[in-house]
Scaffold this motif. Structure first.
Motif, PDB file in Angstrom:
ATOM      1  N   SER A  44     -72.201 -25.414 -33.561  1.00 11.88           N
ATOM      2  CA  SER A  44     -73.150 -24.304 -33.621  1.00 11.88           C
ATOM      3  C   SER A  44     -72.438 -22.984 -33.390  1.00 11.88           C
ATOM      4  N   GLU A  45     -72.533 -22.076 -34.362  1.00 16.11           N
ATOM      5  CA  GLU A  45     -71.949 -20.738 -34.200  1.00 16.11           C
ATOM      6  C   GLU A  45     -72.574 -20.026 -33.011  1.00 16.11           C
ATOM      7  N   GLN A  46     -73.890 -20.077 -32.924  1.00 12.56           N
ATOM      8  CA  GLN A  46     -74.602 -19.351 -31.874  1.00 12.56           C
ATOM      9  C   GLN A  46     -74.236 -19.877 -30.495  1.00 12.56           C
ATOM     10  N   GLU A  47     -74.212 -21.190 -30.355  1.00 11.96           N
ATOM     11  CA  GLU A  47     -73.897 -21.783 -29.057  1.00 11.96           C
ATOM     12  C   GLU A  47     -72.474 -21.465 -28.633  1.00 11.96           C
ATOM     13  N   ARG A  56     -70.664 -13.589 -33.143  1.00 14.95           N
ATOM     14  CA  ARG A  56     -70.658 -14.738 -34.046  1.00 14.95           C
ATOM     15  C   ARG A  56     -69.643 -14.565 -35.184  1.00 14.95           C
ATOM     16  N   GLY A  79     -75.680 -27.755 -41.902  1.00 20.05           N
ATOM     17  CA  GLY A  79     -74.952 -27.374 -40.711  1.00 20.05           C
ATOM     18  C   GLY A  79     -73.454 -27.579 -40.849  1.00 20.05           C
TER      19      GLY A  79
END
Length: 234
Positions: A44-47, A56, A79
């Protein structure tokens, strides 16, 4: 002329590149190769940007670069995932690795500087301790160190870097194999001792034979690993 605005933009670019390099290097060396992020793991980019406290953008750039290296698979609308281990690429890299290792072994048997002997002996010593402690992770690191010392002692350190960067699937398969059982570490340890002993004796043919068996071992075990960990392989 360099303006305040262009200077600021340049600094931002440097920070982004620095963050991108740090993320790529960290995940490639410490997470993928050690299987702390197993094949198939969702990313996950955000995580990740939150964990590393970066924007990001460098995370996305790092993901793209890692995908180009074959370590991530970016699937539109689905994803980003840690790529699986490619069996065909392992076979190709086996040829590459055996060819180089046998050449390095031949050089080492002809002449190997004294200072590097002490380092090789220490590697063998610490590997014995890692086996006793059932420490597969540090055994694997010491295994890599031993091979790097052979290249460095023969004056070919940059070639070792090429080997390291060429196919991380091979490294991942080795970690999976070593982690599978203490007996695997013991066998690799005996091979290491045989290689070092043959070099010390100047026995080129024996050293090349053991090294070939050593590299081939991963390929011989792949079919077994594929049955035990089918979700990790293609």
């Amino acid at each position: 002329m360099l303006t305040a605005n262009s200077f600021g933009i340049g600094c931002q670019a440097l920070v982004r590149v620095s963050n991108f390099s740090r993320i790529s290097r960290f995940y490639k060396r410490e997470r993928f190769k050690s299987l702390k992020l197993p094949p198939g793991t969702a990313m996950s980019e955000q995580e990740l940007s939150g964990v590393l406290n970066v924007s990001r953008t460098p995370v996305r750039e790092a993901f793209i670069r890692l995908a180009q290296k074959g370590l991530l698979e970016i699937l539109p609308q689905r994803g980003t995932f840690v790529s699986k281990i490619h069996t065909e690429q392992l076979a190709e890299f086996r040829f590459f690795r055996v060819t180089l290792e046998r050449a390095i072994i031949e050089l080492a048997c002809q002449a190997f500087p004294d200072p590097w002997w002490t380092k090789l002996e220490f590697c063998i010593f610490e590997q014995g301790k890692f086996i006793t402690a059932k420490d597969a992770e540090n055994f694997f690191k010491s295994d890599n160190t031993l091979h790097s010392l052979l290249y460095e002692g023969c004056g070919k350190p940059h070639i070792w870097q090429i080997v390291q960067e060429s196919n991380l699937d091979y490294a991942r398969a080795r970690v999976l194999n070593v982690s599978d059982a203490a007996e695997q570490m013991k066998l690799l340890y005996e091979q290491h001792k045989g290689i070092v002993g043959a070099i010390f004796a100047g026995n080129t043919e024996m050293a090349k034979r053991i090294m070939t068996e050593h590299v081939d071992k991963v390929m011989g075990d792949v079919e077994v690993l594929k049955k035990e960990y089918p979700e990790y392989f293609l």
